[in-house]
Write an enzyme that holds these catalytic residues in place. Structure first.
Site, PDB file in Angstrom:
ATOM      1  N   LYS A 288     -15.860   5.261 -13.746  1.00 60.94           N
ATOM      2  CA  LYS A 288     -15.268   5.731 -12.497  1.00 60.94           C
ATOM      3  C   LYS A 288     -15.540   7.236 -12.356  1.00 60.94           C
ATOM      4  O   LYS A 288     -15.327   7.998 -13.288  1.00 60.94           O
ATOM      5  CB  LYS A 288     -13.765   5.463 -12.498  1.00 60.94           C
ATOM      6  N   GLU A 379       3.259  -6.672  -8.897  1.00 60.21           N
ATOM      7  CA  GLU A 379       4.502  -6.330  -8.198  1.00 60.21           C
ATOM      8  C   GLU A 379       5.603  -7.360  -8.413  1.00 60.21           C
ATOM      9  O   GLU A 379       6.780  -7.003  -8.544  1.00 60.21           O
ATOM     10  CB  GLU A 379       4.221  -6.174  -6.695  1.00 60.21           C
ATOM     11  N   ARG A 407       4.405  -7.901  -1.447  1.00 58.96           N
ATOM     12  CA  ARG A 407       3.896  -8.924  -2.357  1.00 58.96           C
ATOM     13  C   ARG A 407       4.986  -9.490  -3.262  1.00 58.96           C
ATOM     14  O   ARG A 407       4.733 -10.404  -4.052  1.00 58.96           O
ATOM     15  CB  ARG A 407       2.772  -8.329  -3.207  1.00 58.96           C
TER      16      ARG A 407
END
Length: 641
Positions: A288, A379, A407
């Protein structure tokens, strides 16, 4: 220092992926360099997600080179890493308005391009969607590939494993590419990350793989039999060495890990996998922030940057991107108050679904590392985990964005509210968020939360309200949701309470007219600050609601009885929102007045700046003033506003 201009001779030749496939293979490394620099220039001009896109330059190029897109389906998880994908699929000239009003979204959208077969924004949906496409192709007898590209962070969510389990059971023709950069937004955590690390780092397995393939190749028919038998020597040795892939146990053929920045390896491997069918998983290791040294060192800080963020980073000698100091944000005020309580009460623990930095919990993590639980992008688990902690006397605080709380509403209702457990939800990014658009807007939490029994709902208008709400929530023997926007937080707006108790509304301004006064304006949360000058201009009475549940209706009914009309203003869904509940409750108490409910309209609000998004749904200051003035017949007073 500004980015130096660079020629993009090869990239200029590409309007569609078919143009990419026409290039010589030897030119692709140079094209990758051009793409990476074009990305840096793009994000420098518009802001946006940087580190994730830098990490998938070669992977994006290889995918569109090998697969016959859009006939073959590429489904990108989350979608914030698709800027290169958009450049290669006819949208490069449009990217100058990326994430701006009228421009392309920062995520994949079906309405934008046939090359975006599935919209994204939230994580961990790609495998389910691509599996659906693969099963549809099977049903229709179509020869096409379905490819899901999912990051290792997104793989921590339960939905990803539900889809893997189903795909392996069906032996569907699906290719999953695991983009493993050891990051989601915050650093990855958990057993899956450890499993991937073992797969990446075991040199014995790599040597066994190569030597075993050579041995089997020399063994003639017996070698072919062993090599093609899933329960044969190869898998037995992997089990013996403790390196059996979790994905193989789910019915996938596992390939990798391979270097996600080695174009030749990527192209060869993807070409081979395209000729195969059934469930396959390719483990690709990427970095990344690749190609920008500060982003490589600090991928979290460079997950998203503002305009000119790239040049600031290049001039910073590798330090993190810094932003000028200013008034604290709602996130910062909430985090400071949470740390204050944690210092006094060891029962206070914090839970976040992979959003330590975004939810302002870095300071909490530094001070109380043993009391912060980062559960990854999970979540549902975060909410029920909080419930379990609460049953044992802890005071758990779930720090979560409004859009991500969507969610887990079943868990909020079933696991927390139904059992009346003392869990506090600090709901950030409530309301319209601007450039991230409708996938990230917090439009629905108010309408959802105020319909749930036992769940208290605080809508603070300033830092004083926010501190008081967190104080009350952590002392309350039941669940409480505290919502606030992505914005600067006013210190104190003033006013005095209309009744006793912390949850009572406050009166900020009373109309100077004699009763009956014309209009009572009830502001909800962050809308209150912008209502103050509007109510001054219109000589309206202004109330800061402060709490949407419990709703202190009696003092509001007394005040409404002094007025001819009532207006409610909230940065949440108008249908089923606080305004609807307020006007109904007033009518039930015999105070039936003409009412105007201002809120987010019954549609998804497109991306743009936060003010543009508010204006799009009539919640900017000018639109609010005009709506109230027209409602009470005073349009002349705001004509110059």
């Amino acid at each position: 220092m500004p980015l130096s201009p660079r020629q993009t001779h090869l990239l200029d030749l590409i309007e569609q992926p078919a143009d990419l496939r026409a290039l010589s293979r030897g030119s692709l490394a140079a094209l990758a360099d051009e793409m990476r620099h074009a990305l840096l220039e793009q994000v420098e001009a518009t802001g946006g997600h940087l580190a994730a896109n830098l990490g998938v330059v070669e992977l994006t190029l290889a995918l569109h080179r090998v697969f016959d897109t859009p006939h073959d389906r590429l489904v990108w998880d989350v979608g914030h890493q698709t800027y290169l994908h958009k450049m290669l699929t006819g949208r490069r000239g449009w990217m100058s308005r990326l994430r701006q009003h009228g421009g392309p979204a920062g995520f994949t959208r079906r309405v934008e391009s046939e090359y975006d077969p599935f919209g994204a924004g939230h994580s961990s949906t790609s495998i389910s969607a691509a599996l659906g496409m693969a099963l549809a192709a099977e049903r229709k007898g179509e020869d096409r590939q379905a490819v899901a590209i999912i990051g290792d962070g997104a793989m921590t969510a339960g939905q990803a494993f539900e889809a893997l389990n189903h795909a392996g059971d069906r032996q569907a023709n699906l290719l999953v590419i695991l983009n493993d950069n050891e990051m989601s937004i915050s650093a990855n955590v958990g057993a899956l990350n450890q499993h991937l690390t073992r797969l990446r780092s075991n040199p014995l397995i790599e040597r066994f793989r190569h030597s075993g393939e050579e041995m089997l190749a020399q063994a003639g028919p017996l070698g072919e039999l062993i090599g093609s038998t899933r329960a044969g020597l190869r898998d037995g040795m992997r089990h013996l060495l403790g390196a059996s892939s979790l994905f193989e146990e789910l019915g996938f053929r596992y390939f990798g890990p391979i270097d996600g920045h080695d174009l030749d390896t990527l192209l060869d491997t993807l070409s081979n996998l395209r000729q195969q069918d059934g469930p396959r998983l390719l483990h690709v290791v990427t970095q990344k922030g690749r190609g920008l040294a500060p982003a490589e060192r600090d991928p979290v800080g460079f997950h998203g940057v503002g305009r000119n963020g790239v040049s600031r980073a290049m001039a910073s000698s590798g330090d993190k991107v810094t932003t000028p100091a200013g008034p604290p944000t709602w996130t910062e005020v909430a985090a400071t108050r949470l740390e204050h309580h944690a210092a006094k009460d060891e029962r206070v623990v914090a839970i976040t679904p992979a959003m330590i930095e975004g939810s302002g919990l870095k300071g909490f993590a530094d001070r109380f590392p043993e009391r912060l639980y980062d559960v990854g992008i999970a979540e549902q688990h975060a909410v029920t985990l909080a419930g379990g902690l609460a049953t044992e006397g802890m005071r758990p605080v779930v720090a979560i964005y409004s859009t991500f709380l969507q969610r887990a509403w079943d868990q909020v209702i079933h696991d927390i509210a139904l059992q009346d457990l003392p869990v506090t939800f600090l709901v950030d990014r409530a309301g319209l968020v601007g450039p991230d658009g409708p996938t990230h807007a917090g439009s629905f939490d108010l309408a959802l939360a105020t319909s749930v029994p036992n769940l208290a709902v605080a809508t603070p208008a300033d830092a004083r309200d926010l501190d008081a709400a967190i104080d009350w929530a952590l002392a309350h023997d039941g669940p409480c949701l505290v919502r606030y926007p992505r914005d600067k937080c006013p210190a104190e707006l003033g006013g005095h309470a209309l009744a006793e108790g912390i949850t009572a509304p406050t009166l900020l301004r009373r109309s100077a007219a004699k009763a009956p006064r014309r209009v009572l304006v009830i502001g909800v949360g962050a809308m209150v600050e912008r209502l103050i000058p509007i109510c001054e201009t219109l000589d309206a009475t202004l109330v800061n609601l402060r709490w949407a549940r419990p709703l202190a209706i009696e003092p509001l009914a007394e005040l409404a009885a002094e007025h001819d009309a009532v207006v409610t203003v909230e940065e949440g869904a108008r249908i089923g929102g606080v305004g609807s509940e307020l006007l109904l409750a007033l009518a039930e108490r015999g105070v039936s007045r003409p009412g105007l409910r201002l809120g987010i309209e019954d549609r998804f609000i497109e991306h743009g700046s936060r003010e543009e998004c508010l204006a799009d749904t009539g919640l900017d200051s000018g639109s609010i003033a005009a709506s109230i003035a027209a409602f009470i017949g005073d349009s002349d007073k705001v004509s110059a506003t």
